[in-house]
Enzyme design. Structure first.
Site, mmCIF file in Angstrom:
data_model
loop_
_atom_site.group_PDB
_atom_site.id
_atom_site.type_symbol
_atom_site.label_atom_id
_atom_site.label_comp_id
_atom_site.label_asym_id
_atom_site.label_seq_id
_atom_site.Cartn_x
_atom_site.Cartn_y
_atom_site.Cartn_z
ATOM 1 N N GLU A 96 -0.149 6.113 -16.007
ATOM 2 C CA GLU A 96 -0.601 7.065 -17.034
ATOM 3 C C GLU A 96 -1.118 8.355 -16.407
ATOM 4 O O GLU A 96 -0.868 9.453 -16.913
ATOM 5 C CB GLU A 96 -1.679 6.400 -17.907
ATOM 6 N N GLU B 167 0.145 -4.185 -18.578
ATOM 7 C CA GLU B 167 -1.004 -4.513 -19.448
ATOM 8 C C GLU B 167 -0.795 -5.739 -20.326
ATOM 9 O O GLU B 167 -1.693 -6.558 -20.474
ATOM 10 C CB GLU B 167 -1.359 -3.308 -20.340
HETATM 11 N N1 COA Z 1 -7.969 -3.514 -10.573
HETATM 12 C C1 COA Z 1 -8.823 -4.091 -9.720
HETATM 13 N N2 COA Z 1 -8.479 -4.549 -8.504
HETATM 14 C C2 COA Z 1 -7.198 -4.412 -8.152
HETATM 15 C C3 COA Z 1 -6.237 -3.823 -8.997
HETATM 16 C C4 COA Z 1 -6.666 -3.363 -10.271
HETATM 17 N N3 COA Z 1 -5.836 -2.754 -11.125
HETATM 18 N N4 COA Z 1 -5.050 -3.829 -8.363
HETATM 19 C C5 COA Z 1 -5.258 -4.409 -7.168
HETATM 20 N N5 COA Z 1 -6.556 -4.745 -7.034
HETATM 21 C C6 COA Z 1 -7.214 -5.396 -5.891
HETATM 22 C C7 COA Z 1 -6.868 -6.871 -5.784
HETATM 23 O O1 COA Z 1 -7.716 -7.639 -6.631
HETATM 24 C C8 COA Z 1 -7.120 -7.114 -4.316
HETATM 25 O O2 COA Z 1 -8.526 -7.206 -4.115
HETATM 26 P P1 COA Z 1 -9.118 -8.339 -3.112
HETATM 27 O O3 COA Z 1 -8.531 -7.975 -1.771
HETATM 28 O O4 COA Z 1 -10.585 -8.142 -3.208
HETATM 29 O O5 COA Z 1 -8.603 -9.646 -3.627
HETATM 30 C C9 COA Z 1 -6.647 -5.805 -3.674
HETATM 31 O O6 COA Z 1 -6.695 -4.811 -4.691
HETATM 32 C C10 COA Z 1 -5.257 -5.873 -3.120
HETATM 33 O O7 COA Z 1 -4.390 -6.304 -4.165
HETATM 34 P P2 COA Z 1 -3.420 -7.577 -4.034
HETATM 35 O O8 COA Z 1 -3.181 -8.088 -5.412
HETATM 36 O O9 COA Z 1 -3.951 -8.534 -3.031
HETATM 37 O O10 COA Z 1 -2.106 -6.869 -3.459
HETATM 38 P P3 COA Z 1 -0.610 -7.393 -3.614
HETATM 39 O O11 COA Z 1 0.204 -6.554 -2.710
HETATM 40 O O12 COA Z 1 -0.547 -8.871 -3.457
HETATM 41 O O13 COA Z 1 -0.203 -7.064 -5.141
HETATM 42 C C11 COA Z 1 -0.090 -5.666 -7.108
HETATM 43 C C12 COA Z 1 -0.101 -5.726 -5.581
HETATM 44 C C13 COA Z 1 -0.143 -4.215 -7.512
HETATM 45 C C14 COA Z 1 1.229 -6.302 -7.615
HETATM 46 C C15 COA Z 1 -1.286 -6.459 -7.669
HETATM 47 O O14 COA Z 1 -2.453 -6.006 -7.001
HETATM 48 C C16 COA Z 1 -1.507 -6.288 -9.152
HETATM 49 O O15 COA Z 1 -0.809 -6.900 -9.939
HETATM 50 N N6 COA Z 1 -2.493 -5.457 -9.547
HETATM 51 C C17 COA Z 1 -2.860 -5.262 -10.907
HETATM 52 C C18 COA Z 1 -1.880 -4.319 -11.584
HETATM 53 C C19 COA Z 1 -2.218 -4.161 -13.049
HETATM 54 O O16 COA Z 1 -2.214 -5.097 -13.813
HETATM 55 N N7 COA Z 1 -2.553 -2.909 -13.437
HETATM 56 C C20 COA Z 1 -2.913 -2.580 -14.777
HETATM 57 C C21 COA Z 1 -4.362 -2.802 -14.978
HETATM 58 S S1 COA Z 1 -4.856 -2.423 -16.615
#
Ligand code: COA
Length: 259
Positions: A112, A132
């Protein structure tokens, strides 16, 4: 500032969202600092363009901070959405040109934020999506509206309803991304070159052209043409228009003074 890095070079500001350990997720601190930075850049007449990117190789911004969402009640969520929408709206309503340089994930609120910029350039590893619905929520920072206006209602609905993540190539095919570069360095160089090109043009003219597009696109066509004529009239009345035309006939580069 802790969550943002800001640097300024030749009329171009670079904002880097700097929470790489959380994939640059938009915490309250990031939003606060982003809001303050946008406000201060808006007042800075020496800045024409702003490039926004994410710290590290993995993410532009991975979304709104899911930890924040966890604690919201309905009224709090409404206010959270409105506040975030307002910050991104400041970008669309800004007199400066904003370029999103997307490296890695641009998900949810990150997507966004990028969509709020005037255009998006991406590195080959860029990934876009609205996950989402997988969390039981909907995009709330303007995404349902901006994406529909950019790629059309049905293509937007497919992305939003599935929550699927698309790569840079697909995003370019859909018209979300304008250019793809092979690395983050190449991406930032390209964004900087475009920003410098824009910064050499008359700043008021660029700002008025942005307003014509941004406001006009949501108006009935005859009103939008009327708006364009009004803004054209304003552009012609500036000192920079006189200088631009004079420089053309004197076969020299114009010296624009933002007046
Ligand atoms: N909010 C809060 N924390 C987040 C985040 C978010 N949107 N996206 C990633 N993080 C954090 C993870 O919790 C993790 O924290 P930790 O190390 O304390 O566990 C860190 O960032 C690294 O992320 P991780 O998930 O381990 O990396 P990955 O390479 O395995 O996966 C993504 C990457 C982007 C696929 C995954 O992080 C994800 O699905 N994130 C959320 C995306 C999302 O739903 N966004 C919309 C939110 S409304």
């Amino acid at each position: 500032m802790d969550s943002l890095l800001l640097s300024i070079e030749n009329k171009v500001a670079f904002i880097t969202i700097n929470r790489p350990d959380k994939l640059n997720a938009l915490s309250k601190e990031v939003f606060y600092e982003l809001n303050e930075t946008i406000d201060s850049l808006e007042k800075n007449e020496d800045i024409s363009c702003v490039v926004i990117t994410g710290s590290g190789e993995k993410a532009f911004v991975s979304g709104g901070d899911i930890g924040v969402i966890k604690n919201l009640d309905p009224a709090g969520s409404y206010n959270y959405s409105k506040k975030a929408q307002k910050i991104i709206q400041k970008i669309t309503q800004s007199g400066k040109v904003y370029i999103a340089a997307v490296n890695g994930y641009a998900l949810g609120g990150g997507f966004e934020l990028a969509l709020g910029c005037d255009f998006i350039y991406a590195a080959e590893n860029a990934k876009f999506g609205f996950p989402e619905v997988k969390l039981g929520i909907i995009p709330g920072f303007g995404g349902t509206q901006r994406l529909s206006r950019i790629i059309g209602k049905n293509a937007a609905k497919e992305l939003i309803f599935t929550g699927k993540i698309i790569n840079a190539g697909k995003a370019k095919e859909l018209g979300i991304v304008l250019e793809i570069k092979s690395s983050k360095d190449e991406l930032l160089k390209f964004a900087k070159d475009t920003a410098q090109t824009i910064a050499q043009n008359a700043p008021i003219a660029v700002a008025l052209a942005k307003r014509a597009v941004e406001q006009g696109i949501n108006m009935p066509e005859d009103e939008a043409f009327e708006l364009e004529s009004t803004l054209f009239g304003i552009s012609v009345s500036t000192n920079d228009a006189k200088e631009g035309v004079k420089a053309f006939f004197e076969k020299r580069r114009p010296n624009f003074i933002n007046r």
